[in-house]
Design an enzyme around this catalytic site. Structure first.
Site, PDB file in Angstrom:
ATOM      1  CB  CYS A  10      -9.072  -0.314  11.629  1.00 59.93           C
ATOM      2  SG  CYS A  10      -7.925  -0.236  10.277  1.00 59.93           S
ATOM      3  CB  SER A  27      -0.891  -0.028   1.247  1.00 60.34           C
ATOM      4  OG  SER A  27      -1.625   1.170   1.342  1.00 60.34           O
TER       5      SER A  27
HETATM    6  N1  PLP Z   1      -2.579  -4.765   5.998  1.00 57.36           N
HETATM    7  C1  PLP Z   1      -1.855  -4.229   6.993  1.00 57.36           C
HETATM    8  C2  PLP Z   1      -0.883  -5.074   7.734  1.00 57.36           C
HETATM    9  C3  PLP Z   1      -2.037  -2.872   7.332  1.00 57.36           C
HETATM   10  O1  PLP Z   1      -1.337  -2.349   8.334  1.00 57.36           O
HETATM   11  C4  PLP Z   1      -2.987  -2.113   6.608  1.00 57.36           C
HETATM   12  C5  PLP Z   1      -3.251  -0.710   6.991  1.00 57.36           C
HETATM   13  O2  PLP Z   1      -3.150  -0.334   8.131  1.00 57.36           O
HETATM   14  C6  PLP Z   1      -3.690  -2.725   5.560  1.00 57.36           C
HETATM   15  C7  PLP Z   1      -3.466  -4.049   5.291  1.00 57.36           C
HETATM   16  C8  PLP Z   1      -4.690  -1.964   4.752  1.00 57.36           C
HETATM   17  O3  PLP Z   1      -4.053  -1.060   3.892  1.00 57.36           O
HETATM   18  P1  PLP Z   1      -4.875   0.186   3.285  1.00 57.36           P
HETATM   19  O4  PLP Z   1      -4.969   1.200   4.367  1.00 57.36           O
HETATM   20  O5  PLP Z   1      -4.037   0.645   2.130  1.00 57.36           O
HETATM   21  O6  PLP Z   1      -6.184  -0.342   2.847  1.00 57.36           O
END
Ligand code: PLP
Length: 381
Positions: free
Chosen positions: A323, A197
């Site tokens: 989150c 990301s």
């Molecule tokens: N996977 C992990 C380990 C993350 O830390 C995050 C974001 O905090 C995501 C997936 C999701 O990424 P995005 O914010 O780009 O949707």
């Protein structure tokens, strides 16, 4: 203002901003157009694809641009599940994944798939023998993260990949927190699908990628035009993709030095806090961790009060993952590691990044003991 929440998101790198701006101005074409305006941006997308591939050890054709890490994770899990449904309905994952993987697995579970969630020990590590034992005849996918977003713990990805490959099962790795912080190599680590990301390492929000290695069977999540070799429909986020490419290019050059700088700062922060407040506990593996992350439990404290008080002084940190902050529930990751609920509720994540300085760390060390003492006194009343 002191920002110590780089695992939540990062500011756009100045050089990345420079690189992307022309694609909001004169380079506005649709890459699917055959005329000059389209051709101008098509080349930029292909250049970005090469830069992403160079950082994560895959071929450029294996890079599929997405809107974020969550989309990449969903595409991997649901895409493989749909493509291999005839072969099997069993997926092995871990108990500490990000909600993007966790909830995609819940969705699949409600749609006829069987999910095995491997437990972790008190350091946040899985047991490779348990992984080996969990893979059966109906297993189609192993999904395990590279680095944990809350604790920074690094899974033994190379070994997980070797086990999955040995059993003829795809390996999906959520490397959203690892890319640009530690070396990631899809080829060497036997990774079939890898999610990343942009906003976690200097590109803007709204762009990510899923690496889909050659030969991997995957159904698309978004149907429509033939963009991204029919794997992800929709007119490309050209500026975002260019930015992601630039951030990858910079990371390739700067990563080793930056990791050494950040781990020295992080270690100073950790040892400093524990010297001032000896009852503070480190959550996660002592060594196998991202260089920038410290997750600490403050006994007899609610993390949210600490967060608020640090925020009043201009210091941004986080409790658990972004989150789930704002809720008073103990972090699921820390609970899975066996951290007692009271201690888990008092845990704070400090995550450092490009703008972090020794001065930031010293300021935190200066103000933190006073805040902790005050909060503990007021909660005694
Ligand atoms: N996977 C992990 C380990 C993350 O830390 C995050 C974001 O905090 C995501 C997936 C999701 O990424 P995005 O914010 O780009 O949707």
């Amino acid at each position: 203002m002191i920002y110590l929440d780089y695992n939540a998101t990062t500011p756009v790198h100045p050089a990345v901003l420079e690189a992307l701006l022309p694609f909001y101005r004169e380079n506005f074409g649709n890459p699917s157009s055959v005329h000059w305006a389209g051709r101008m941006v098509k080349g930029a997308i292909e250049e970005a694809r090469e830069k992403v591939a160079a950082l994560v050890g895959c071929d450029p054709v294996e890079v599929v641009f997405t809107s974020c890490g969550s989309e990449a994770d969903n595409m991997a899990l649901k895409g493989v599940a749909a493509a291999l449904r005839g072969k099997g309905n069993h997926i092995v994952t871990t108990g500490v994944e990000h909600p993007a993987v966790l909830n995609a697995c819940h969705y699949l579970e409600n749609n006829g798939f069987e999910i095995t969630r491997l437990p972790v020990d008190r350091h946040g590590m899985i047991d490779l023998a348990e992984l080996e034992a969990a893979i059966g005849e109906r297993t189609i996918l192993v999904s395990a993260m590279f680095a944990n977003n809350e604790t920074g713990v690094l899974f033994p990805v190379r070994e997980i990949g070797a086990i999955a490959a040995g059993r003829g099962v795809y390996f999906h790795c959520d490397a959203v927190q690892a890319v640009a912080k530690v070396p990631v190599d899809c080829r060497e680590m036997h990774i079939n699908l890898l999610a990343l990301s942009g906003h976690k390492f200097g590109a803007p929000k709204g762009v990510g990628a899923l690496i889909v290695r050659k030969g991997v069977k995957l159904q698309p999540l978004i149907h429509g035009g033939s963009q991204e070799r029919n794997r992800r429909a929709g007119t490309e986020n050209v500026a975002g993709i260019v930015a992601l490419g630039k951030a990858c290019e910079l990371a390739l050059v700067e990563m080793a030095e930056e990791a050494a700088r950040l781990s020295a700062l992080r270690n100073r922060l950790e040892t400093g806090i524990r010297a001032l407040l000896p009852d503070v506990r480190l959550n996660g593996h002592p060594d196998r961790r991202l260089p920038n992350t410290a997750n600490l439990s403050f006994p007899l404290l609610e993390a949210d009060s600490l967060l608020l008080n640090l925020d009043l002084l201009g210091i941004a940190v986080s409790s658990g993952s972004a989150c789930s902050s704002g809720t008073l529930k103990a972090s699921a990751v820390l609970s899975a590691m066996g951290v007692e609920p009271a201690l888990a509720r008092g845990s704070v994540r400090f995550s450092l990044g490009r703008g972090s300085t020794a001065g930031d760390v010293e300021y935190v060390l200066e103000v933190l003991p006073g805040i902790v003492e005050r909060l503990r006194k007021s909660s005694e009343k």
